[in-house]
Design a protein around this motif. Structure first.
Motif, mmCIF file in Angstrom:
data_model
loop_
_atom_site.group_PDB
_atom_site.id
_atom_site.type_symbol
_atom_site.label_atom_id
_atom_site.label_comp_id
_atom_site.label_asym_id
_atom_site.label_seq_id
_atom_site.Cartn_x
_atom_site.Cartn_y
_atom_site.Cartn_z
ATOM 1 N N VAL A 1 8.090 -0.154 5.381
ATOM 2 C CA VAL A 1 7.922 0.502 4.131
ATOM 3 C C VAL A 1 6.522 0.192 3.729
ATOM 4 O O VAL A 1 6.024 -0.916 3.747
ATOM 5 N N GLN A 2 5.652 1.062 3.275
ATOM 6 C CA GLN A 2 4.334 0.888 2.801
ATOM 7 C C GLN A 2 4.575 0.457 1.507
ATOM 8 O O GLN A 2 5.249 0.769 0.478
ATOM 9 N N ILE A 3 3.786 -0.847 1.263
ATOM 10 C CA ILE A 3 3.833 -1.528 -0.071
ATOM 11 C C ILE A 3 2.577 -0.945 -0.811
ATOM 12 O O ILE A 3 1.609 -1.075 -0.340
ATOM 13 N N THR A 4 3.026 -0.293 -2.049
ATOM 14 C CA THR A 4 1.905 0.390 -2.969
ATOM 15 C C THR A 4 2.004 -0.058 -4.350
ATOM 16 O O THR A 4 2.864 -0.922 -4.612
ATOM 17 N N GLU A 5 0.983 0.240 -4.988
ATOM 18 C CA GLU A 5 1.060 -0.111 -6.510
ATOM 19 C C GLU A 5 2.214 0.285 -7.126
ATOM 20 O O GLU A 5 3.228 -0.122 -8.054
ATOM 21 N N GLY A 6 2.982 1.658 -6.721
ATOM 22 C CA GLY A 6 3.941 2.074 -7.326
ATOM 23 C C GLY A 6 5.117 1.817 -6.845
ATOM 24 O O GLY A 6 6.085 1.889 -7.991
ATOM 25 N N ASN A 7 5.243 1.128 -5.908
ATOM 26 C CA ASN A 7 6.657 0.380 -5.580
ATOM 27 C C ASN A 7 6.706 -1.042 -5.818
ATOM 28 O O ASN A 7 7.707 -1.702 -5.516
ATOM 29 N N SER A 8 5.528 -1.704 -5.953
ATOM 30 C CA SER A 8 5.544 -3.161 -6.281
ATOM 31 C C SER A 8 4.693 -3.610 -7.517
ATOM 32 O O SER A 8 4.819 -4.862 -7.770
ATOM 33 N N GLY A 9 3.979 -2.814 -7.991
ATOM 34 C CA GLY A 9 3.025 -3.109 -9.038
ATOM 35 C C GLY A 9 1.975 -3.779 -8.880
ATOM 36 O O GLY A 9 1.003 -4.524 -9.577
ATOM 37 N N ILE A 10 1.372 -4.087 -7.524
ATOM 38 C CA ILE A 10 0.548 -4.795 -7.007
ATOM 39 C C ILE A 10 -0.608 -3.795 -6.297
ATOM 40 O O ILE A 10 -0.216 -3.075 -5.628
ATOM 41 N N ARG A 11 -2.034 -3.803 -6.905
ATOM 42 C CA ARG A 11 -2.740 -2.996 -6.574
ATOM 43 C C ARG A 11 -3.452 -3.559 -5.078
ATOM 44 O O ARG A 11 -3.289 -4.644 -4.830
ATOM 45 N N ARG A 12 -3.655 -2.663 -4.302
ATOM 46 C CA ARG A 12 -4.116 -3.131 -2.945
ATOM 47 C C ARG A 12 -5.514 -3.881 -2.982
ATOM 48 O O ARG A 12 -5.715 -4.904 -2.313
ATOM 49 N N ALA A 13 -6.489 -3.611 -4.054
ATOM 50 C CA ALA A 13 -7.572 -4.303 -4.330
ATOM 51 C C ALA A 13 -7.152 -5.820 -4.699
ATOM 52 O O ALA A 13 -7.792 -6.777 -4.400
ATOM 53 N N GLU A 14 -6.132 -6.160 -5.661
ATOM 54 C CA GLU A 14 -5.712 -7.510 -5.464
ATOM 55 C C GLU A 14 -5.334 -8.143 -4.400
ATOM 56 O O GLU A 14 -5.576 -9.379 -4.061
ATOM 57 N N ILE A 15 -4.649 -7.516 -3.510
ATOM 58 C CA ILE A 15 -4.377 -7.991 -1.927
ATOM 59 C C ILE A 15 -5.640 -8.236 -1.330
ATOM 60 O O ILE A 15 -5.907 -9.664 -0.726
ATOM 61 N N GLU A 16 -6.619 -7.395 -1.075
ATOM 62 C CA GLU A 16 -7.591 -7.479 -0.522
ATOM 63 C C GLU A 16 -8.696 -8.677 -1.159
ATOM 64 O O GLU A 16 -9.163 -9.319 -0.385
ATOM 65 N N GLY A 17 -8.745 -8.740 -2.573
ATOM 66 C CA GLY A 17 -9.430 -9.769 -3.049
ATOM 67 C C GLY A 17 -8.812 -11.092 -2.910
ATOM 68 O O GLY A 17 -9.622 -12.166 -2.956
ATOM 69 N N GLN A 18 -7.639 -11.280 -2.531
ATOM 70 C CA GLN A 18 -6.967 -12.700 -2.136
ATOM 71 C C GLN A 18 -6.576 -12.852 -0.536
ATOM 72 O O GLN A 18 -5.881 -13.536 -0.307
ATOM 73 N N GLU A 19 -7.169 -11.922 0.083
ATOM 74 C CA GLU A 19 -6.886 -11.888 1.502
ATOM 75 C C GLU A 19 -7.188 -13.142 2.253
ATOM 76 O O GLU A 19 -6.171 -13.519 2.997
ATOM 77 N N GLY A 20 -8.109 -13.714 1.784
ATOM 78 C CA GLY A 20 -8.392 -15.260 2.486
ATOM 79 C C GLY A 20 -7.143 -16.335 2.226
ATOM 80 O O GLY A 20 -6.563 -16.953 3.083
ATOM 81 N N ALA A 21 -6.595 -16.151 1.070
ATOM 82 C CA ALA A 21 -5.375 -16.958 0.568
ATOM 83 C C ALA A 21 -4.160 -16.561 1.180
ATOM 84 O O ALA A 21 -3.409 -17.457 1.617
ATOM 85 N N TYR A 22 -4.071 -15.211 1.473
ATOM 86 C CA TYR A 22 -2.795 -14.847 2.114
ATOM 87 C C TYR A 22 -2.668 -15.095 3.863
ATOM 88 O O TYR A 22 -1.692 -15.619 4.212
ATOM 89 N N VAL A 23 -3.947 -15.265 4.277
ATOM 90 C CA VAL A 23 -4.024 -15.450 5.412
ATOM 91 C C VAL A 23 -4.012 -17.180 5.731
ATOM 92 O O VAL A 23 -3.298 -17.672 6.768
#
Length: 145
Positions: free
Chosen positions: A68-90
């Motif tokens: 399932v592709q996680i998008t802003e439409g189905n999660s409310g989270i923008r891709r830019a928010e994920i990219e901006g915190q990429e280091g924290a997720y890693v």
């Protein structure tokens, strides 16, 4: 009153000099946060014409094994928010459980996710043109216990 007063001229000269000094100082010693008196490097540099281009996506796997592709439409989270915190997720992939929870909240009829991952697709570039090649790299993954 078509003429400027002497005081008005001096104020304009002082303001011009002050802005000039701030621009020069920002150019020589500033960082992006000093904008507009510092350099805004985003527009001052270009990508490597022979370097791979990064395309980040978030995807999950549901209980039936479907991706399932996680998008802003189905999660409310923008891709830019994920990219901006990429280091924290890693550093802490368990944070991706929050993405799974957001997906479930925004997609109540969907099957629950058993895993969520951040995938970077590196698109081959040669002489500033796509080569047609790419490779995927999973940089963070969470699995439901």
């Amino acid at each position: 009153m078509d003429e400027m007063t002497v005081r008005g001229r001096w104020i304009r000269v002082a303001a011009t000099l002050l802005c000039g000094v701030l621009l020069l100082g920002g150019t020589l010693f500033g960082v992006d946060d000093d904008f507009p008196f510092g350099p805004f490097r985003m527009y001052a540099t270009g990508p490597d014409p022979n370097g791979d281009a990064k395309d980040t996506r978030v995807e999950g796997t549901d209980e039936q094994g479907r991706t399932v592709q996680i998008t802003e439409g189905n999660s409310g989270i923008r891709r830019a928010e994920i990219e901006g915190q990429e280091g924290a997720y890693v550093a802490a992939p368990s944070r991706l459980s929050e993405v799974a929870a957001a997906y479930q909240e925004h997609s109540p009829g969907a099957a629950p996710l058993k895993s969520v991952r951040i995938v970077v697709r590196w698109v081959g570039i040669k002489h500033a043109r796509p080569t047609g090649t790419s490779r995927d790299e999973v940089i963070a993954e969470w699995r439901r216990p």
